[in-house]
Scaffold this motif. Sequence first.
Motif, PDB file in Angstrom:
ATOM      1  N   VAL A 160       5.800 -53.413  10.671  1.00 33.17           N
ATOM      2  CA  VAL A 160       4.804 -52.217   9.473  1.00 33.17           C
ATOM      3  C   VAL A 160       4.661 -53.413   9.241  1.00 33.17           C
ATOM      4  O   VAL A 160       5.501 -54.414   7.573  1.00 33.17           O
ATOM      5  CB  VAL A 160       5.555 -51.208   8.880  1.00 33.17           C
ATOM      6  N   PRO A 161       3.339 -53.946   8.365  1.00 31.24           N
ATOM      7  CA  PRO A 161       3.074 -55.242   7.442  1.00 31.24           C
ATOM      8  C   PRO A 161       3.458 -54.860   6.122  1.00 31.24           C
ATOM      9  O   PRO A 161       3.625 -53.984   5.215  1.00 31.24           O
ATOM     10  CB  PRO A 161       1.526 -55.060   7.257  1.00 31.24           C
ATOM     11  N   GLY A 162       3.796 -56.557   5.307  1.00 30.98           N
ATOM     12  CA  GLY A 162       4.225 -56.324   4.134  1.00 30.98           C
ATOM     13  C   GLY A 162       3.616 -56.066   3.267  1.00 30.98           C
ATOM     14  O   GLY A 162       4.165 -54.925   2.328  1.00 30.98           O
ATOM     15  N   GLU A 163       2.370 -55.596   3.549  1.00 27.11           N
ATOM     16  CA  GLU A 163       1.423 -55.103   2.374  1.00 27.11           C
ATOM     17  C   GLU A 163       1.488 -53.431   2.034  1.00 27.11           C
ATOM     18  O   GLU A 163       0.862 -52.829   1.567  1.00 27.11           O
ATOM     19  CB  GLU A 163      -0.126 -55.187   3.250  1.00 27.11           C
ATOM     20  N   ARG A 164       1.634 -52.899   3.159  1.00 20.68           N
ATOM     21  CA  ARG A 164       1.989 -51.152   3.199  1.00 20.68           C
ATOM     22  C   ARG A 164       3.955 -51.148   3.388  1.00 20.68           C
ATOM     23  O   ARG A 164       3.941 -50.240   3.799  1.00 20.68           O
ATOM     24  CB  ARG A 164       1.751 -51.383   4.725  1.00 20.68           C
ATOM     25  N   ILE A 165       4.643 -52.214   2.542  1.00 22.33           N
ATOM     26  CA  ILE A 165       5.798 -51.722   2.361  1.00 22.33           C
ATOM     27  C   ILE A 165       5.973 -51.465   0.479  1.00 22.33           C
ATOM     28  O   ILE A 165       5.891 -52.786   0.666  1.00 22.33           O
ATOM     29  CB  ILE A 165       6.594 -52.531   2.632  1.00 22.33           C
ATOM     30  N   ASP A 166       6.376 -50.712  -0.055  1.00 25.91           N
ATOM     31  CA  ASP A 166       6.323 -50.477  -1.040  1.00 25.91           C
ATOM     32  C   ASP A 166       7.716 -50.571  -1.764  1.00 25.91           C
ATOM     33  O   ASP A 166       8.719 -50.731  -0.753  1.00 25.91           O
ATOM     34  CB  ASP A 166       5.393 -49.999  -1.875  1.00 25.91           C
ATOM     35  N   VAL A 167       8.366 -51.562  -2.784  1.00 27.75           N
ATOM     36  CA  VAL A 167       9.247 -51.155  -3.741  1.00 27.75           C
ATOM     37  C   VAL A 167       8.950 -50.408  -4.546  1.00 27.75           C
ATOM     38  O   VAL A 167       8.149 -50.732  -5.696  1.00 27.75           O
ATOM     39  CB  VAL A 167       9.877 -52.670  -4.116  1.00 27.75           C
ATOM     40  N   VAL A 168      10.413 -49.412  -4.778  1.00 26.33           N
ATOM     41  CA  VAL A 168      10.297 -48.990  -6.199  1.00 26.33           C
ATOM     42  C   VAL A 168      11.675 -48.868  -6.559  1.00 26.33           C
ATOM     43  O   VAL A 168      12.602 -48.368  -5.522  1.00 26.33           O
ATOM     44  CB  VAL A 168      10.267 -46.727  -5.897  1.00 26.33           C
ATOM     45  N   VAL A 169      11.949 -49.188  -8.377  1.00 31.25           N
ATOM     46  CA  VAL A 169      13.108 -48.942  -8.629  1.00 31.25           C
ATOM     47  C   VAL A 169      13.886 -47.484  -8.599  1.00 31.25           C
ATOM     48  O   VAL A 169      13.383 -46.915  -9.019  1.00 31.25           O
ATOM     49  CB  VAL A 169      13.286 -49.271 -10.257  1.00 31.25           C
ATOM     50  N   HIS A 170      14.954 -47.589  -8.262  1.00 35.20           N
ATOM     51  CA  HIS A 170      15.295 -45.703  -8.501  1.00 35.20           C
ATOM     52  C   HIS A 170      17.109 -45.748  -8.613  1.00 35.20           C
ATOM     53  O   HIS A 170      17.850 -46.547  -7.679  1.00 35.20           O
ATOM     54  CB  HIS A 170      15.731 -45.349  -6.961  1.00 35.20           C
ATOM     55  N   PRO A 171      17.258 -46.051 -10.652  1.00 31.35           N
ATOM     56  CA  PRO A 171      18.585 -46.699 -10.524  1.00 31.35           C
ATOM     57  C   PRO A 171      19.607 -45.810 -10.347  1.00 31.35           C
ATOM     58  O   PRO A 171      20.771 -46.433 -10.252  1.00 31.35           O
ATOM     59  CB  PRO A 171      18.697 -46.715 -12.084  1.00 31.35           C
TER      60      PRO A 171
END
Length: 412
Positions: free
Chosen positions: A253-264
Amino acid sequence: MTSSDPADPSRAGVRTVLVLGSTGSIGTQALDVATRNPDLFRVSGIAASGSDPAALAAQAIAHQVDAIAVVKPTAVEDVQLAIYTEAQRRGYATGQYRMPRIFAGAESVLELIDAVTVDVVLNGMPGSAGLAPTLRALGTGASVALANKESLIAGGPLVLDAAGPGQLVPVDSEHSALAQALRGGRAEEVERLVLTASGGPFRGRSRAELAEVTVEQALAHPTWQMGPVVTVNSATMMNKSLELIEAQLLFDVPGERIDVVVHPQSIVHSMVTFTDGSTLAQASPPDMRLPIALALNWPHRVPGAAPACRWDSATEWTFEPLDGEAFPAVELARHAARVGGCLPAVLNAANEEMVAAFLRQNTGFTSIVDTVSEVVSAAEGWHGRPRDIDDILAAEEWARARATELNRQGRD
């Protein structure tokens, strides 16, 4: 690896396992999983640096391993003595225990992989030193439970070429979560991958507030107990950046379709969003024994591997967007993943060099990623696809030297 890449389901009975990096955090937990599940796993060999002979000896005797690799040749005698001492401590008389074969030196891990035939090789070695063992293990046909993300990041094309369908199984909790969630749909139905990040010890701080961060502060992770390099990488968000590159390689899956979200809370380990708008998440309390056990027994689960979430008390999970200004490493990794070639190896090696400098208090916290960014920008000559491992090593050597030079200039 995709949701349609099953490991061989015909394997039955006890799986033999080789644990590389056995005295580290991942290695010790893998051995704990094996101890708790003797009906599923037998540890045939272990490998470690040899810096803790007593721990290595205790592992060897407890699991009655066939062979050991000791990377530091000067530690071999200490390991042998420690094995005799451990055997006596456990009440064995001479001749009642089998002395494992011991390999020593820089090539010892590769020799161990060649000497011991196993079903699964768990690579928990630190840093890019894990690349050659990953390639050698893939060549044996064994499943490779990969905790050493750096070897995939540095040697991406070489590792993918060497791996058969389903042969690479992720151990990182985030990639294990993605592999589990991807079972919920076909590859063509995947819209986005979502990597969750705890946010580390500096969640919510601005870039200006990060300038004076100390080593002690950076090593105080709020959720996970990890080694110093991984802990600093988590604090800079470089760990999540490397995971983005790893996810692109593992799941195509290309990096443009990989998200990073903060979940403490670190309960949801990652998610997959599908084309129909559904999102599947894998949730469990932060315990690495779960993804380790699943990787060793893939695609089958290990009952009781770790405690499950409880629903008899109020629980709150929160998700926050990543502050890209304070933590620019993720976008830097997205660029490296898009370019490919040897650039991810350059990024990883430069980061390793700068983290080591930070731990020695020879550079500032924000200088880690800033310097890595400069190295990546100057790496036009390393955009090509590596032909072999020597190309990777050359790219890493250049990146380390360039990072050291830039760091020295910054201190002068």
